[in-house]
Design a protein around this motif. Structure first.
Motif, PDB file in Angstrom:
ATOM      1  N   ASN A  71      -3.969  -8.580   2.906  1.00 31.59           N
ATOM      2  CA  ASN A  71      -2.761  -9.092   3.629  1.00 31.59           C
ATOM      3  C   ASN A  71      -2.160 -10.506   3.356  1.00 31.59           C
ATOM      4  O   ASN A  71      -2.077 -11.079   4.507  1.00 31.59           O
ATOM      5  CB  ASN A  71      -2.657  -8.604   5.075  1.00 31.59           C
ATOM      6  CG  ASN A  71      -2.986  -7.212   5.283  1.00 31.59           C
ATOM      7  OD1 ASN A  71      -2.601  -6.463   4.463  1.00 31.59           O
ATOM      8  ND2 ASN A  71      -3.635  -6.780   6.142  1.00 31.59           N
ATOM      9  N   ASP A  85      -4.660   0.041  12.153  1.00 37.23           N
ATOM     10  CA  ASP A  85      -3.896   0.162  10.790  1.00 37.23           C
ATOM     11  C   ASP A  85      -4.287   1.750  10.352  1.00 37.23           C
ATOM     12  O   ASP A  85      -5.232   2.473  10.483  1.00 37.23           O
ATOM     13  CB  ASP A  85      -4.844  -0.451   9.517  1.00 37.23           C
ATOM     14  CG  ASP A  85      -4.075  -0.525   8.208  1.00 37.23           C
ATOM     15  OD1 ASP A  85      -4.069   0.590   7.733  1.00 37.23           O
ATOM     16  OD2 ASP A  85      -3.714  -1.583   8.000  1.00 37.23           O
ATOM     17  N   GLY A 139       0.601   0.661   7.373  1.00 42.06           N
ATOM     18  CA  GLY A 139       0.596  -0.597   8.296  1.00 42.06           C
ATOM     19  C   GLY A 139      -0.221   0.028   9.520  1.00 42.06           C
ATOM     20  O   GLY A 139      -0.460   0.872   9.716  1.00 42.06           O
ATOM     21  N   MET A 191       6.940  -1.065  10.691  1.00 48.67           N
ATOM     22  CA  MET A 191       5.383  -1.587  10.491  1.00 48.67           C
ATOM     23  C   MET A 191       5.374  -2.301   8.980  1.00 48.67           C
ATOM     24  O   MET A 191       6.232  -2.094   8.200  1.00 48.67           O
ATOM     25  CB  MET A 191       4.417  -0.245  10.124  1.00 48.67           C
ATOM     26  CG  MET A 191       4.164   0.483  11.172  1.00 48.67           C
ATOM     27  SD  MET A 191       2.865   1.771  11.129  1.00 48.67           S
ATOM     28  CE  MET A 191       4.191   3.085  10.568  1.00 48.67           C
ATOM     29  N   THR A 192       4.595  -3.263   9.009  1.00 50.28           N
ATOM     30  CA  THR A 192       4.308  -4.066   7.690  1.00 50.28           C
ATOM     31  C   THR A 192       3.223  -3.558   6.935  1.00 50.28           C
ATOM     32  O   THR A 192       2.109  -3.290   7.594  1.00 50.28           O
ATOM     33  CB  THR A 192       4.084  -5.520   8.162  1.00 50.28           C
ATOM     34  OG1 THR A 192       4.975  -5.842   8.908  1.00 50.28           O
ATOM     35  CG2 THR A 192       3.649  -6.262   6.669  1.00 50.28           C
ATOM     36  N   PRO A 193       3.664  -3.188   5.696  1.00 49.52           N
ATOM     37  CA  PRO A 193       2.328  -2.312   4.787  1.00 49.52           C
ATOM     38  C   PRO A 193       1.263  -3.291   4.779  1.00 49.52           C
ATOM     39  O   PRO A 193       1.210  -4.473   4.606  1.00 49.52           O
ATOM     40  CB  PRO A 193       3.057  -2.240   3.507  1.00 49.52           C
ATOM     41  CG  PRO A 193       4.496  -2.085   3.810  1.00 49.52           C
ATOM     42  CD  PRO A 193       4.953  -2.939   4.779  1.00 49.52           C
ATOM     43  N   GLY A 194       0.027  -2.462   4.739  1.00 52.47           N
ATOM     44  CA  GLY A 194      -1.325  -3.254   4.518  1.00 52.47           C
ATOM     45  C   GLY A 194      -1.448  -3.215   3.193  1.00 52.47           C
ATOM     46  O   GLY A 194      -1.315  -2.453   2.397  1.00 52.47           O
TER      47      GLY A 194
END
Length: 284
Positions: free
Chosen positions: A7, A22, A95, A108-111
């Motif tokens: 990340n 996650d 995410g 969400m923020t992608p992982g």
């Protein structure tokens, strides 16, 4: 100690952390790619990126990082970890969010996680001795064409194969071979025809498979795409698999029935040599 990417940060593997929320961890809501490394450079990398985007699109998953940045991360990890031969694993998750079957991708923020493996890819036991496989019922979900991290059944199938004295399993639906647990399956008939399943939702759209077929066509070798049965596999003159970890792996036994006198056959061996030679011409 390996350097990994988590990340946005390059960290020692002992310091790598992801959220317990996650969705890749909670639901296997994640996709991945594995790029081989030869001579310190990446094999078939543009094709891996294309498949990553396809998998993400099929799942409605965002990819918030550019292809150029992904290439730079791969190259940085290869350099920092001194990889001459091996692999780079890249996993993209939807995410982190509170655990719920429903999700809001936009919130969400992608992982993104990448790590390397040092591994001999040229002079391998598989290349020298071949693989023994057994056939097992295919109980995976219906979208095997999406390269997700939902790998429990293939893992259990491989362990079942090993418990029976084999190296891997070929998965079977309705009497027909689909693919291996982590590879695409080919047979060579006594007439010299090379056969593999056509692409569908039922098998992974293998990068090595596609590249090998492209290379084979330049030599006049024709690969026929059609379904084939377990009985046909038992009667084959040769068999082999393709994957980013093995390139072309000869199969010398299926369900205890020896092929090509129990040794890597000439077709598989020649295709393997040709694939490696051609791939080295366009490393990134």
């Amino acid at each position: 100690m390996r350097t990994v990417y988590v990340n946005g940060d390059y960290v020692p593997e002992s310091e790598a952390r992801i959220s317990v929320f996650d969705r890749g961890f909670l639901f296997a809501d994640a996709i991945y790619e594995v790029a081989a490394v030869l001579d310190g450079k990446l094999v078939d990398f543009p094709a891996h990126l294309r498949r990553l985007h396809r998998s993400a699109g099929e799942l409605g998953m965002r990819v918030d990082i550019s292809d150029d940045a992904l290439l730079d991360i791969h190259r940085t990890l290869v350099e920092r970890n001194g990889i001459e031969q091996g692999q780079v694993y890249m996993q993209l998750t939807r995410g982190a969010a509170d655990r719920d079957f429903a999700f809001d991708t936009d919130a969400m923020t992608p992982g993104l996680v990448l790590f390397t493996l040092k591994k001999e890819l040229i002079d391998t036991p598989v290349a020298r001795n071949g693989l023994k496989v057994v056939t097992i019922e295919d109980l995976r979900w219906g979208r095997c064409d999406i390269k997700t991290t939902q790998l429990l059944y293939p893992s259990l199938a491989k362990m079942q194969a090993k418990a029976s004295g084999a190296d891997d399993a070929w998965l079977v639906r309705d009497g027909h071979i689909m693919e291996g647990t982590s590879n695409n399956a080919f047979i060579v008939t006594s007439e010299g025809a090379i056969i593999t399943r056509p692409l569908s939702n039922g098998i992974l759209h293998g990068i090595t498979r596609a590249t090998l077929m492209e290379y084979a066509a330049t030599t006049g070798v024709r690969i026929e795409e059609r379904a084939f049965t377990v009985a046909e596999a038992h009667q084959a003159a040769e068999a082999f698999v393709t994957s980013a970890s093995m390139f072309v792996g000869p199969v010398v036994s299926i369900d205890g029935i020896n092929l090509s006198d129990g040794k890597p056959g000439p077709v598989a061996t020649q295709l393997r040599q040709h694939y490696i030679a051609e791939s080295r011409k366009r490393l990134l």
